[in-house]
Scaffold this motif. Structure first.
Motif, PDB file in Angstrom:
ATOM      1  N   LEU A 144     -17.530 -55.187  58.648  1.00  0.00           N
ATOM      2  CA  LEU A 144     -17.170 -55.804  59.915  1.00  0.00           C
ATOM      3  C   LEU A 144     -16.653 -54.780  60.917  1.00  0.00           C
ATOM      4  O   LEU A 144     -16.811 -54.953  62.129  1.00  0.00           O
ATOM      5  CB  LEU A 144     -16.106 -56.886  59.675  1.00  0.00           C
ATOM      6  N   LEU A 145     -16.048 -53.706  60.425  1.00  0.00           N
ATOM      7  CA  LEU A 145     -15.413 -52.714  61.295  1.00  0.00           C
ATOM      8  C   LEU A 145     -16.194 -51.412  61.410  1.00  0.00           C
ATOM      9  O   LEU A 145     -15.810 -50.532  62.179  1.00  0.00           O
ATOM     10  CB  LEU A 145     -13.994 -52.417  60.780  1.00  0.00           C
ATOM     11  N   LYS A 146     -17.271 -51.271  60.651  1.00  0.00           N
ATOM     12  CA  LYS A 146     -18.031 -50.024  60.691  1.00  0.00           C
ATOM     13  C   LYS A 146     -18.817 -49.911  61.989  1.00  0.00           C
ATOM     14  O   LYS A 146     -19.443 -50.876  62.433  1.00  0.00           O
ATOM     15  CB  LYS A 146     -19.015 -49.966  59.516  1.00  0.00           C
ATOM     16  N   PRO A 147     -18.822 -48.719  62.614  1.00  0.00           N
ATOM     17  CA  PRO A 147     -19.675 -48.535  63.790  1.00  0.00           C
ATOM     18  C   PRO A 147     -21.146 -48.586  63.384  1.00  0.00           C
ATOM     19  O   PRO A 147     -21.515 -48.155  62.296  1.00  0.00           O
ATOM     20  CB  PRO A 147     -19.293 -47.125  64.280  1.00  0.00           C
ATOM     21  N   GLY A 148     -21.962 -49.152  64.269  1.00  0.00           N
ATOM     22  CA  GLY A 148     -23.392 -49.225  63.970  1.00  0.00           C
ATOM     23  C   GLY A 148     -23.775 -50.388  63.087  1.00  0.00           C
ATOM     24  O   GLY A 148     -24.914 -50.468  62.632  1.00  0.00           O
ATOM     25  N   GLU A 149     -22.840 -51.299  62.837  1.00  0.00           N
ATOM     26  CA  GLU A 149     -23.136 -52.466  62.002  1.00  0.00           C
ATOM     27  C   GLU A 149     -23.045 -53.728  62.855  1.00  0.00           C
ATOM     28  O   GLU A 149     -21.953 -54.164  63.208  1.00  0.00           O
ATOM     29  CB  GLU A 149     -22.131 -52.567  60.837  1.00  0.00           C
TER      30      GLU A 149
END
Length: 200
Positions: A144-149
């Motif tokens: 939920l917090l990862k960039p690019g997701e």
């Protein structure tokens, strides 16, 4: 048992499997795997129910729910897979799971007389917070917090389309299926095409 319950239990099974697969990457024992399976399957729904005041929360007094989690734990535990296959399985199953739980969360909130805008938020919470909690327990950065997701974004697109369809009085089952599939497709397409939201 209506369509909403069927979709909900299917989502529980899917996310419980994800929890066990995550546990395997961390080499948990079968008890730890069962705990992680339960948290992944019911974490989001529990938070949703607490926020909108549903008592008791969805899994209390639901023996079938506990059975599904335990069954998925046992079945998944005895499949021996390498980590590369596990990571791929987690991605594909998770994409399907967030589609299922987005619609379940929205419909549950609507039945509790929550407005459509906040019902969409409850759908996102239902779909993503179980995975968030299980990732934290595994000492990982949550998807939920990862960039690019485009994780919550996929839930927003699919959930919004579902709400639009029911506003136009399209068959509920058809609306559910379309909402689920659109969420899954957006999630998979965003990863395949490396789409991402702007960074701060």
């Amino acid at each position: 048992m209506d369509n909403l319950h069927i979709i909900g239990y299917l989502g529980v099974f899917v996310f419980a499997v994800i929890g066990v697969l995550k546990a395997r990457t961390k080499r948990f024992d079968i008890f730890g795997a069962a705990v992680l399976a339960f948290v992944t399957a019911y974490g989001g729904g529990t938070i949703r129910d607490l926020l909108i005041g549903i008592k008791p929360v969805n899994w209390v007094n639901d023996n079938l729910a506990v059975f599904i989690v335990l069954l998925s734990t046992v079945i998944t535990f005895f499949f021996k897979l390498n980590n590369t296959i596990i990571r791929k399985l987690i991605f594909w199953i998770d994409a399907f799971g967030i589609g299922l739980f987005t619609i379940v969360g929205i419909q549950t909130a609507l039945k509790a007389d929550v407005s459509q805008g906040y019902s969409l938020i409850m759908g996102i919470i239902t779909a993503t917070f179980g995975g968030l909690i299980s990732d934290v327990l595994c000492n990982k950065v949550p998807n939920l917090l990862k960039p690019g997701e485009l994780y919550a974004t996929a839930c927003i697109v699919g959930g919004s389309l579902y709400l639009l369809m029911i506003n136009y009085h399209i068959n509920t089952t058809t609306s559910m299926i379309v909402g689920i599939l659109v969420t899954v497709v957006v999630r998979i397409f965003s990863i395949r095409r490396k789409l991402q939201l702007p960074r701060i």
